[in-house]
Motif scaffolding. Structure first.
Motif, mmCIF file in Angstrom:
data_model
loop_
_atom_site.group_PDB
_atom_site.id
_atom_site.type_symbol
_atom_site.label_atom_id
_atom_site.label_comp_id
_atom_site.label_asym_id
_atom_site.label_seq_id
_atom_site.Cartn_x
_atom_site.Cartn_y
_atom_site.Cartn_z
ATOM 1 N N SER A 133 2.796 3.621 0.969
ATOM 2 C CA SER A 133 1.390 3.672 0.518
ATOM 3 C C SER A 133 0.497 2.891 1.469
ATOM 4 N N ALA A 134 0.957 1.711 1.884
ATOM 5 C CA ALA A 134 0.178 0.898 2.824
ATOM 6 C C ALA A 134 0.009 1.630 4.154
ATOM 7 N N LEU A 135 1.053 2.302 4.610
ATOM 8 C CA LEU A 135 0.961 3.054 5.863
ATOM 9 C C LEU A 135 -0.055 4.180 5.766
ATOM 10 N N GLN A 136 -0.025 4.905 4.661
ATOM 11 C CA GLN A 136 -0.985 6.001 4.488
ATOM 12 C C GLN A 136 -2.412 5.477 4.484
ATOM 13 N N ALA A 137 -2.593 4.251 3.994
ATOM 14 C CA ALA A 137 -3.923 3.637 3.967
ATOM 15 C C ALA A 137 -4.269 2.961 5.288
ATOM 16 N N GLY A 138 -3.324 2.954 6.240
ATOM 17 C CA GLY A 138 -3.574 2.320 7.530
ATOM 18 C C GLY A 138 -3.474 0.802 7.495
ATOM 19 N N ASN A 139 -2.879 0.252 6.454
ATOM 20 C CA ASN A 139 -2.748 -1.196 6.305
ATOM 21 C C ASN A 139 -1.363 -1.623 6.805
ATOM 22 N N TYR A 140 -1.268 -1.843 8.101
ATOM 23 C CA TYR A 140 0.019 -2.132 8.730
ATOM 24 C C TYR A 140 0.523 -3.536 8.395
ATOM 25 N N GLU A 141 -0.386 -4.453 8.198
ATOM 26 C CA GLU A 141 -0.008 -5.813 7.792
ATOM 27 C C GLU A 141 0.701 -5.767 6.436
ATOM 28 N N GLN A 142 0.134 -5.026 5.495
ATOM 29 C CA GLN A 142 0.732 -4.912 4.166
ATOM 30 C C GLN A 142 2.046 -4.136 4.219
ATOM 31 N N ALA A 143 2.099 -3.137 5.077
ATOM 32 C CA ALA A 143 3.342 -2.375 5.229
ATOM 33 C C ALA A 143 4.455 -3.286 5.735
ATOM 34 N N ALA A 144 4.142 -4.108 6.725
ATOM 35 C CA ALA A 144 5.143 -5.036 7.265
ATOM 36 C C ALA A 144 5.571 -6.029 6.194
ATOM 37 N N LYS A 145 4.631 -6.510 5.416
ATOM 38 C CA LYS A 145 4.945 -7.456 4.336
ATOM 39 C C LYS A 145 5.885 -6.813 3.316
ATOM 40 N N ALA A 146 5.618 -5.567 2.973
ATOM 41 C CA ALA A 146 6.476 -4.856 2.014
ATOM 42 C C ALA A 146 7.890 -4.686 2.572
ATOM 43 N N MET A 147 8.004 -4.495 3.873
ATOM 44 C CA MET A 147 9.319 -4.367 4.497
ATOM 45 C C MET A 147 10.111 -5.666 4.349
ATOM 46 N N LEU A 148 9.417 -6.794 4.511
ATOM 47 C CA LEU A 148 10.085 -8.090 4.447
ATOM 48 C C LEU A 148 10.364 -8.543 3.023
ATOM 49 N N ASP A 149 9.659 -7.957 2.077
ATOM 50 C CA ASP A 149 9.844 -8.303 0.671
ATOM 51 C C ASP A 149 10.806 -7.300 0.036
ATOM 52 N N SER A 150 12.036 -7.258 0.568
ATOM 53 C CA SER A 150 12.991 -6.240 0.113
ATOM 54 C C SER A 150 14.425 -6.738 0.253
ATOM 55 N N LEU A 151 15.297 -6.112 -0.489
ATOM 56 C CA LEU A 151 16.725 -6.373 -0.370
ATOM 57 C C LEU A 151 17.207 -5.983 1.025
ATOM 58 N N TRP A 152 16.639 -4.927 1.568
ATOM 59 C CA TRP A 152 16.985 -4.469 2.912
ATOM 60 C C TRP A 152 16.792 -5.592 3.926
ATOM 61 N N TYR A 153 15.677 -6.313 3.814
ATOM 62 C CA TYR A 153 15.433 -7.444 4.717
ATOM 63 C C TYR A 153 16.516 -8.498 4.552
ATOM 64 N N GLN A 154 16.871 -8.796 3.305
ATOM 65 C CA GLN A 154 17.903 -9.798 3.054
ATOM 66 C C GLN A 154 19.245 -9.368 3.649
ATOM 67 N N GLN A 155 19.501 -8.071 3.666
ATOM 68 C CA GLN A 155 20.780 -7.558 4.161
ATOM 69 C C GLN A 155 20.819 -7.408 5.681
ATOM 70 N N THR A 156 19.674 -7.126 6.301
ATOM 71 C CA THR A 156 19.678 -6.825 7.735
ATOM 72 C C THR A 156 19.039 -7.904 8.594
#
Length: 157
Positions: A107-130
């Motif tokens: 959703s953040a990407l579609q809105a052009g909000n790359y800062e928020q998109a990056a934040k959402a990536m880091l606020d994930s189990l995926w981040y904890q795993q990788t």
């Protein structure tokens, strides 16, 4: 002639199988012989050459690219190649369904909000795993600059 003969005798197997039983190897299966694939490729003794791995890598990148383009038709035209590559990398890593689970990021990407998109990536189990991989990709998304990490999951040749 030899290639044709071996192709007929070995027969192609798409998925890893036990060469002693001919059974496909699935989670929980106890292998009696050697894990084998394709036309009798013994993965325990032969493995795959780096060149073969690169062919597979290119194929898998193409598949992930097509899946992302197909399921997120806006992404390739709306994002830079560098940011679109983050989505392909994520789909490669965790599968398309895993990527599609990042609804806040998308959703953040579609809105052009790359800062928020990056934040959402880091606020994930995926981040904890990788860890460093996710960190680098989030930074790539945020800055629109290629990032790299030198912590591959396997360094064996």
């Amino acid at each position: 002639m030899l290639e044709d003969q071996l192709e007929r005798q070995e027969s192609y197997r798409r998925f890893v199988y036990d060469d002693a039983t001919g059974q496909e190897i699935v989670p929980g299966y106890t292998v009696q012989g050697n894990p084998t694939i394709g036309y009798g490729r013994d993965l325990m003794t032969e493995g795959i050459l780096k060149e073969e791995a690169m062919v597979l890598l290119r194929h898998d990148i193409d598949r992930a690219w097509r899946e992302v383009t197909s399921h997120l038709p806006w992404a390739e035209s709306q994002l830079s190649v560098i940011r679109f590559a983050v989505l392909v990398n994520m789909a490669f890593n965790m599968g398309l369904q895993g990527l599609l689970g990042f609804t806040q990021m998308l959703s953040a990407l579609q809105a052009g909000n790359y800062e928020q998109a990056a934040k959402a990536m880091l606020d994930s189990l995926w981040y904890q795993q990788t860890g460093s991989r996710a960190q680098a990709l989030a930074e790539q998304m945020r800055t629109n600059r290629w990032q790299d990490t030198d912590t591959p999951s396997s360094t064996q040749a």
